[in-house]
Design a protein around this motif. Sequence first.
Motif, mmCIF file in Angstrom:
data_model
loop_
_atom_site.group_PDB
_atom_site.id
_atom_site.type_symbol
_atom_site.label_atom_id
_atom_site.label_comp_id
_atom_site.label_asym_id
_atom_site.label_seq_id
_atom_site.Cartn_x
_atom_site.Cartn_y
_atom_site.Cartn_z
ATOM 1 N N THR A 84 0.634 -1.127 0.256
ATOM 2 C CA THR A 84 -0.129 -0.028 -0.071
ATOM 3 C C THR A 84 0.752 1.267 -0.032
ATOM 4 O OG1 THR A 84 0.132 0.228 2.214
ATOM 5 C CG2 THR A 84 -1.517 -1.252 1.519
ATOM 6 N N ARG A 85 0.170 2.475 -0.027
ATOM 7 C CA ARG A 85 0.975 3.544 -0.115
ATOM 8 C C ARG A 85 0.365 4.436 1.193
ATOM 9 N NH1 ARG A 85 4.255 5.875 -3.821
ATOM 10 N NH2 ARG A 85 4.489 4.815 -5.656
ATOM 11 N N ASP A 86 -0.002 3.491 2.149
ATOM 12 C CA ASP A 86 -0.463 4.133 3.591
ATOM 13 C C ASP A 86 0.645 4.600 4.223
ATOM 14 O OD1 ASP A 86 -2.138 4.578 5.746
ATOM 15 O OD2 ASP A 86 -1.249 2.728 6.658
ATOM 16 N N ALA A 87 0.572 5.868 4.651
ATOM 17 C CA ALA A 87 1.577 6.783 5.339
ATOM 18 C C ALA A 87 2.009 6.109 6.631
ATOM 19 C CB ALA A 87 1.217 8.114 5.654
ATOM 20 N N ARG A 88 1.273 5.307 7.334
ATOM 21 C CA ARG A 88 1.545 4.681 8.494
ATOM 22 C C ARG A 88 2.277 3.622 8.215
ATOM 23 N NH1 ARG A 88 -0.679 5.778 13.075
ATOM 24 N NH2 ARG A 88 -2.560 6.812 11.897
ATOM 25 N N ALA A 89 2.045 2.514 7.314
ATOM 26 C CA ALA A 89 2.658 1.481 6.855
ATOM 27 C C ALA A 89 4.171 1.934 6.460
ATOM 28 C CB ALA A 89 1.857 0.788 5.975
ATOM 29 N N LEU A 90 4.036 2.988 5.604
ATOM 30 C CA LEU A 90 5.613 3.609 5.089
ATOM 31 C C LEU A 90 6.392 3.791 6.505
ATOM 32 C CD1 LEU A 90 4.350 5.440 1.984
ATOM 33 C CD2 LEU A 90 5.663 3.106 2.056
ATOM 34 N N THR A 92 6.095 2.729 9.407
ATOM 35 C CA THR A 92 6.717 1.462 10.045
ATOM 36 C C THR A 92 7.582 0.707 9.193
ATOM 37 O OG1 THR A 92 4.281 1.382 11.134
ATOM 38 C CG2 THR A 92 5.540 -0.696 11.103
ATOM 39 N N ALA A 93 7.565 0.924 8.006
ATOM 40 C CA ALA A 93 8.543 0.103 7.202
ATOM 41 C C ALA A 93 10.053 0.629 7.547
ATOM 42 C CB ALA A 93 8.194 0.217 5.745
ATOM 43 N N SER A 94 9.946 2.035 7.646
ATOM 44 C CA SER A 94 11.292 2.683 7.792
ATOM 45 C C SER A 94 11.767 2.296 9.215
ATOM 46 C CB SER A 94 11.041 4.180 7.989
ATOM 47 O OG SER A 94 10.938 4.917 6.698
ATOM 48 N N GLY A 95 10.955 2.134 10.271
ATOM 49 C CA GLY A 95 11.645 1.556 11.509
ATOM 50 C C GLY A 95 11.984 0.101 11.375
ATOM 51 N N LEU A 96 11.508 -0.638 10.513
ATOM 52 C CA LEU A 96 11.829 -2.039 10.434
ATOM 53 C C LEU A 96 13.254 -1.859 9.576
ATOM 54 C CD1 LEU A 96 8.492 -3.910 9.656
ATOM 55 C CD2 LEU A 96 9.829 -3.946 11.669
ATOM 56 N N HIS A 135 14.923 11.403 6.089
ATOM 57 C CA HIS A 135 14.137 10.390 5.535
ATOM 58 C C HIS A 135 12.834 10.040 6.545
ATOM 59 C CE1 HIS A 135 12.704 6.154 4.722
ATOM 60 N NE2 HIS A 135 12.714 6.733 3.641
ATOM 61 N N LEU A 136 13.291 9.958 7.844
ATOM 62 C CA LEU A 136 12.261 9.740 8.650
ATOM 63 C C LEU A 136 11.127 11.045 8.973
ATOM 64 C CD1 LEU A 136 13.391 7.809 12.171
ATOM 65 C CD2 LEU A 136 11.185 7.455 10.686
ATOM 66 N N ALA A 137 11.824 12.103 8.731
ATOM 67 C CA ALA A 137 11.019 13.453 8.985
ATOM 68 C C ALA A 137 10.028 13.537 7.847
ATOM 69 C CB ALA A 137 11.909 14.421 8.725
ATOM 70 N N GLN A 138 10.392 12.657 6.681
ATOM 71 C CA GLN A 138 9.616 12.939 5.330
ATOM 72 C C GLN A 138 8.415 11.809 5.560
ATOM 73 O OE1 GLN A 138 11.676 12.328 1.880
ATOM 74 N NE2 GLN A 138 12.858 13.967 2.109
ATOM 75 N N ASP A 139 8.878 10.806 6.329
ATOM 76 C CA ASP A 139 7.713 9.924 6.764
ATOM 77 C C ASP A 139 6.596 10.483 7.557
ATOM 78 O OD1 ASP A 139 8.757 7.915 5.203
ATOM 79 O OD2 ASP A 139 9.740 6.842 6.916
ATOM 80 N N ILE A 140 7.145 11.193 8.691
ATOM 81 C CA ILE A 140 6.149 11.799 9.579
ATOM 82 C C ILE A 140 5.285 12.760 8.537
ATOM 83 C CG2 ILE A 140 6.025 13.501 11.477
ATOM 84 C CD1 ILE A 140 6.320 10.427 12.097
ATOM 85 N N ALA A 141 6.164 13.706 7.719
ATOM 86 C CA ALA A 141 5.550 14.785 6.954
ATOM 87 C C ALA A 141 4.415 14.131 6.064
ATOM 88 C CB ALA A 141 6.309 15.520 5.969
ATOM 89 N N ARG A 142 4.629 12.944 5.591
ATOM 90 C CA ARG A 142 3.539 12.122 4.929
ATOM 91 C C ARG A 142 2.392 11.811 5.435
ATOM 92 N NH1 ARG A 142 6.398 8.954 1.347
ATOM 93 N NH2 ARG A 142 7.291 8.008 3.367
ATOM 94 N N LEU A 143 2.566 11.350 6.775
ATOM 95 C CA LEU A 143 1.440 10.985 7.579
ATOM 96 C C LEU A 143 0.684 12.155 8.238
ATOM 97 C CD1 LEU A 143 0.590 8.601 9.328
ATOM 98 C CD2 LEU A 143 1.972 9.155 11.317
ATOM 99 N N ARG A 144 1.533 13.376 8.646
ATOM 100 C CA ARG A 144 0.756 14.355 9.231
ATOM 101 C C ARG A 144 0.216 15.501 8.036
ATOM 102 N NH1 ARG A 144 -0.769 11.952 13.340
ATOM 103 N NH2 ARG A 144 0.827 11.658 14.922
ATOM 104 N N GLY A 145 0.710 15.337 7.068
ATOM 105 C CA GLY A 145 0.407 16.238 5.898
ATOM 106 C C GLY A 145 1.164 17.664 6.057
ATOM 107 N N VAL A 146 2.118 17.537 7.010
ATOM 108 C CA VAL A 146 2.913 19.066 7.269
ATOM 109 C C VAL A 146 4.269 18.837 7.492
ATOM 110 C CG1 VAL A 146 2.048 19.095 9.550
ATOM 111 C CG2 VAL A 146 2.848 21.110 8.579
#
Lengths: 201, 201
Positions: A84-90, A92-96, A135-146
């Motif tokens: 998926t392109r789900d922000a939360r899944a992405l 989590t993937a970074s964490g893994l 990279h992690l910051a971008q993951d959060i940006a995608r999740l939060r929209g900001v």
Amino acid sequence: MTEEKSSYHHGDLRAALLGAAEKVLAETGIEGFSLRRVAREVGVSHSAPAHHFGDTQGLLAALATEGFSRFLNAMQARQRVVETRDARALLTASGLGYLDFAQGSPALFQLMFGSERVDFCDQALDRAANAAFDHLAQDIARLRGVSPYQDDAAMADVMAAWSMVHGFAALLMAGRLKPVQAMDAPAREAYFTALFARVAP
Amino acid sequence: MTEEKSSYHHGDLRAALLGAAEKVLAETGIEGFSLRRVAREVGVSHSAPAHHFGDTQGLLAALATEGFSRFLNAMQARQRVVETRDARALLTASGLGYLDFAQGSPALFQLMFGSERVDFCDQALDRAANAAFDHLAQDIARLRGVSPYQDDAAMADVMAAWSMVHGFAALLMAGRLKPVQAMDAPAREAYFTALFARVAP
DNA sequence: ACCTCATCTGGACATTGACAAGATCAAGAT
DNA sequence: ATCTTGATCTTGTCAATGTCCAGATGAGGT
């Protein structure tokens, strides 16, 4: 990989030294790391590394720089296999991916985060480290929209996520997470995923 | 503290060496740590430490053992100044004590968690480390009303709390938490408290 | 053919961890 | 009072290491 030890000049000694350095680091750990041993491994004189890296700090800084690059790759690799392109899944993937790297290259991980022997004044190193964290910051940006750099709450999410993954990885590598160490790889991933979900509710 | 360097026998060399070792560790860091330097600091022959601690690993293990003891004290000290008996407030106090110790003794903190030079097969060390961690486990037990060693969900709370504090502390010490490093002490504490609250909702 | 300079070698020096043999001393045994 | 025993500490030694220095080598430009 063709062996050519005829010439006085090596050709690409810098890269060869870096490769050997990683091997030595993995075998002996940071504390047992030795410039001369690296030189021996490549088959050059004991002071050949000095010309390319200056001193031990220089070599380790270069090694850590490459480490951060692979670190970033590990997180991206995990994201690539997410359906998926789900922000939360992405996220989590970074964490893994973070965990993959720590477990796959423990000595390098420790060098990058826990050693005084690396000089973070080195520009290339600082850039590589920041790239990995961005990279992690971008993951959060995608999740939060900001962007976290424009929103304090999002930045707090980043800090929480970093702290959680890194703490989990560091304690695991230090052998201090005994209940988790007893698990096999899939169970460990599931366990971490559940913990990681707390920081991004 | 009365100086008496007349006698051949020191009297309490072991304690003196431990004290000097901590001083040297704080000044030079783990990588620059040297048995001979410790001996010089005390004013004793270069191989005197060997008799009391065996080798470098032995001294560092003893040092780390004392470190875990102070680590525990730091958490308890923070809890003592908490007015209420609220379980959540006590857990947060432990987290702040965790940070106090890391910031007050960064080199020791790094030795205890991030160095291969310490031998955790040492029984006294392992006991001290477990005692410190048990303290956090008890905080969770008080909060949840059930022992983490008997309840998987509570154990997950412990793991989450450990990972969060430790990750925050380790990244802060490594200089990788730039937004937080710019803060003064009170702001930093408030920031951490807010983050830490996420793992025990 | 020559020059220049990055690359690599070999030797030197101080420092280190570890080991071994001996010196010193306190305390109990005779 | 003397001897013995064992813990404590010193001295001397060795290999290994990081760093510096002078010099050898050779590739590429002039």
